[in-house]
Each structure stands twice: as structure tokens, then as C-alpha cells.
Design an enzyme around this catalytic site. Structure first.
Site, PDB file in Angstrom:
ATOM      1  N   SER A 131     -10.760  -2.741   2.639  1.00 30.06           N
ATOM      2  CA  SER A 131     -10.006  -2.504   3.863  1.00 30.06           C
ATOM      3  C   SER A 131     -10.611  -3.351   4.994  1.00 30.06           C
ATOM      4  O   SER A 131     -10.829  -4.543   4.818  1.00 30.06           O
ATOM      5  CB  SER A 131      -9.991  -1.011   4.197  1.00 30.06           C
ATOM      6  N   ASP A 266       0.715  -2.191  -0.510  1.00 27.73           N
ATOM      7  CA  ASP A 266      -0.273  -1.560   0.376  1.00 27.73           C
ATOM      8  C   ASP A 266       0.433  -1.011   1.618  1.00 27.73           C
ATOM      9  O   ASP A 266       1.013  -1.770   2.397  1.00 27.73           O
ATOM     10  CB  ASP A 266      -1.333  -2.591   0.774  1.00 27.73           C
ATOM     11  N   HIS A 297      -3.343   1.261  -1.072  1.00 31.37           N
ATOM     12  CA  HIS A 297      -4.436   0.799  -0.221  1.00 31.37           C
ATOM     13  C   HIS A 297      -5.760   1.305  -0.792  1.00 31.37           C
ATOM     14  O   HIS A 297      -6.055   2.493  -0.750  1.00 31.37           O
ATOM     15  CB  HIS A 297      -4.265   1.298   1.211  1.00 31.37           C
TER      16      HIS A 297
END
Length: 330
Positions: A131, A266, A297
Site C-alpha cells: 500500500s 484494487d 487491496h
């Protein structure tokens, strides 16, 4: 996949993996002299070193997905260095320095690697994250290219490269997309609440350094950066800050091996980024892109059938690909 990973997988992950290494606590000195708290574990005859951190919120204590990597990497013979990045975890207790989304955290990675080498962690050093932490790791490769010289204790040859999972690449587009998406707006608000808690913890540790009224006004991800971050970094707007720290724009300039694992579905990022990601990676032979149609994600939990197909010992598909790639590139 995203929700399952966040809400359910954290309950059983320890049952699937090796015990945690015996970490040594270490306070590193990052860019600008900022103290960075980390954990270090070095196996006998280590084959290289993994240096990693997590995403937009959290700490080493609760970021189980990163700690999972630490266990897997150590079991495969890598030294492991995990750290609380700026404003997070125990690093926040050491310094009121706020985040910069890679602009300074990239050099933090490099300085941490140099000091870890002095502790006995061997080259090659592999920078990793997921991330927003993935964006930081990409900036680490860029920083290694920019700051390492022959006079530095760490040389360019000591840096293996970076391997990242679902990195943030374009905050301007993704935040605009997130707040308009039916699911995304709830994810954004959940993150914003965690950022607000982060800011209050910083204020409790360093009340002289942060305006509590600004924290009160920071009710979104954009608001956090607008109220607390951009003025200190010298940016006229949040948009200018996001443009300057974009991970996407530095991809063409990376000269070290870089693995990017990215899911087209995502929910945190604007789908319009995908064509630009493909184009940037196509133009740079140093980047290996694994673009999957699904995965969510930072999800990528594999079924028993998928594990058999990939010859994996557990359901952590993305980390298995990361370590497999590091071994191949090492």
C-alpha cells in the site's frame, strides 16, 4: 478479498506460519537525523536482508501482514529489518516529524540499511512494503540511486532492489476516486479516523509541535495532509504534494530490479491508473510487473488449489512471490 483479508485473515495468520524471530530493538537515524524505531533479526549465514514497513496507518505491534513477511523471510535465511515509519508506532514517540509519503522516507530506508549492515545484516538489501509502504519502498530505490556514493558505507552494489505489493502510485487520482465510490468512501473515512488517532498520539507525545485545532479539522485523508503536512514540507497545496510524491512518476527512472504486484480490482485506487502503470513498466526493463485481474487491496489469499498450483506452503500468495523473486534476482 480486501475485506476478507482485513477482517478475517488477521484472526488465523499465526496458525499458518513459522514462529516469530527473536527481534532486537534498534533506534536508527533516518534522513534529516530523524530517529526511526525498528526490529532486527539476523539468522546464521544470512543470504541477504529484507527491509520493510507497512501502509498508511498502524505500528509494528499490530501490522500482522508485515510481521508475517518477517517470519517467512527469516525462515528462508534472510536477515529482517522492520520499522515504524515517520509518525507511526514507537517512531512517533521519538520525534514529532510528520509523514512525507516517500520524499524523505525513501532515504530513511537507505540509512536504515546502512546501519543494519553495521549490525551484521548482509547485502543484498531488498526494500519492501505494501500500500503506501510500497510507495515508500519505491522511493527508497530512487533514493539509493541519488544518495549512495563511494564514500558511503553502503554501496550501490549492496542494494538489490524493491518488491512491493499494491503500492500507492497516484494519490490525486485515487483519493478523488475513493471518496466518490460507494465502498471507497467508507474505506477513506476509516483510514481518516486512524490518521486522526495517529495525530492525537503525536500531540500527546509532543504537544509543543502540533496544533490541536488542526487535528480537530483533519477529518479526511486530504484534510490530514492539508492541516498537518504540506506547510512543513513547503508545498502550496495537497495536490502539489501528491504530485511531487507520486510513485508512478518515478517508475521510468528506477535502475534497480523492482517487482510490483498490483491488482486491477484494487478498490483503493483509481482503475484509470492501470494503463499508466503498464506503460511505465513497459518502458523500464528493470521493473517486473505482476498485474492480476483480481486480488483486492493487499489481499491475494490463495485457495488450496492455488497453493498446489504455485507450489506454495501456505495461502500468502503475494509474499511467496516476493521472496521467490528476491531469491531469483539475488
Amino acid at each position: 478479498m480486501t475485506l476478507y483479508t482485513a477482517l478475517w485473515a488477521n484472526r488465523y495468520w499465526e496458525e499458518t506460519i513459522y514462529p516469530e524471530p527473536l527481534y532486537q530493538e534498534k533506534i536508527f537515524t533516518g534522513a534529516q537525523g530523524v530517529p526511526i524505531f525498528g526490529w532486527v533479526a539476523i539468522p546464521k549465514n544470512a543470504r541477504g536482508t529484507i527491509v520493510g514497513t507497512y501502509g498508511i496507518t498502524g505500528s509494528l505491534e499490530n501490522q500482522w501482514f508485515l510481521r508475517l513477511l518477517g517470519r517467512k523471510a527469516f525462515a528462508q535465511g534472510y536477515a529482517v529489518v522492520l520499522f515504524d515509519w515517520r509518525s507511526h508506532g514507537r517512531t512517533a514517540l521519538l520525534s514529532p516529524t510528520l509523514t512525507s509519503d516517500g520524499l524523505y522516507e525513501g532515504e530513511d530506508f537507505v540509512q536504515i540499511a546502512a546501519q543494519a549492515q553495521g549490525m551484521g545484516c548482509p547485502a543484498k538489501f531488498w526494500f519492501t512494503g505494501f500500500s503506501l509502504g510500497g510507495q515508500l519502498a519505491l522511493w527508497a530505490v530512487k533514493a539509493a540511486q541519488d544518495v549512495l556514493t563511494t564514500s558511503h558505507s553502503l554501496t550501490s552494489q549492496d542494494i538489490g532492489g524493491a518488491a512491493v505489493i499494491c503500492p500507492s502510485l497516484d494519490s490525486n487520482r485515487s483519493l478523488s476516486y475513493l471518496v466518490k465510490d460507494p465502498l471507497g468512501k467508507y474505506l477513506e473515512q476509516a483510514i481518516a479516523k486512524e490518521l486522526k488517532r495517529l495525530a492525537w498520539r503525536l500531540y500527546e507525545a509532543h504537544p509543543e509541535a502540533i496544533d490541536p485545532a488542526a487535528i480537530e479539522r483533519a477529518n479526511s485523508i486530504w484534510g490530514f495532509d492539508n492541516e498537518l503536512v504540506i506547510e512543513r514540507l513547503g508545498f502550496p497545496s495537497v495536490e502539489a504534494y501528491y504530485e511531487a510524491s507520486s510513485g508512478l512518476k518515478i517508475l521510468p527512472s528506477l535502475t534497480k530490479p523492482t517487482l510490483i504486484i498490483y491488482a486491477a480490482d484494487d478498490p483503493m485506487f483509481d482503475p484509470a491508473i492501470v494503463p499508466d502503470l503498464l506503460s511505465s513498466c513497459d518502458r523500464n526493463p528493470n521493473i517486473d510487473l505482476i498485474l492480476t485481474p483480481h486480488g483486492g487491496h493487499v489481499g491475494y489469499i490463495s485457495s488450496a488449489e492455488c497453493q498446489a498450483q504455485a507450489q506454495d506452503p501456505d495461502p500468502w500468495w503475494a509474499w511467496n512471490r516476493v521472496l521467490e523473486w528476491c531469491q531469483m534476482r539475488g
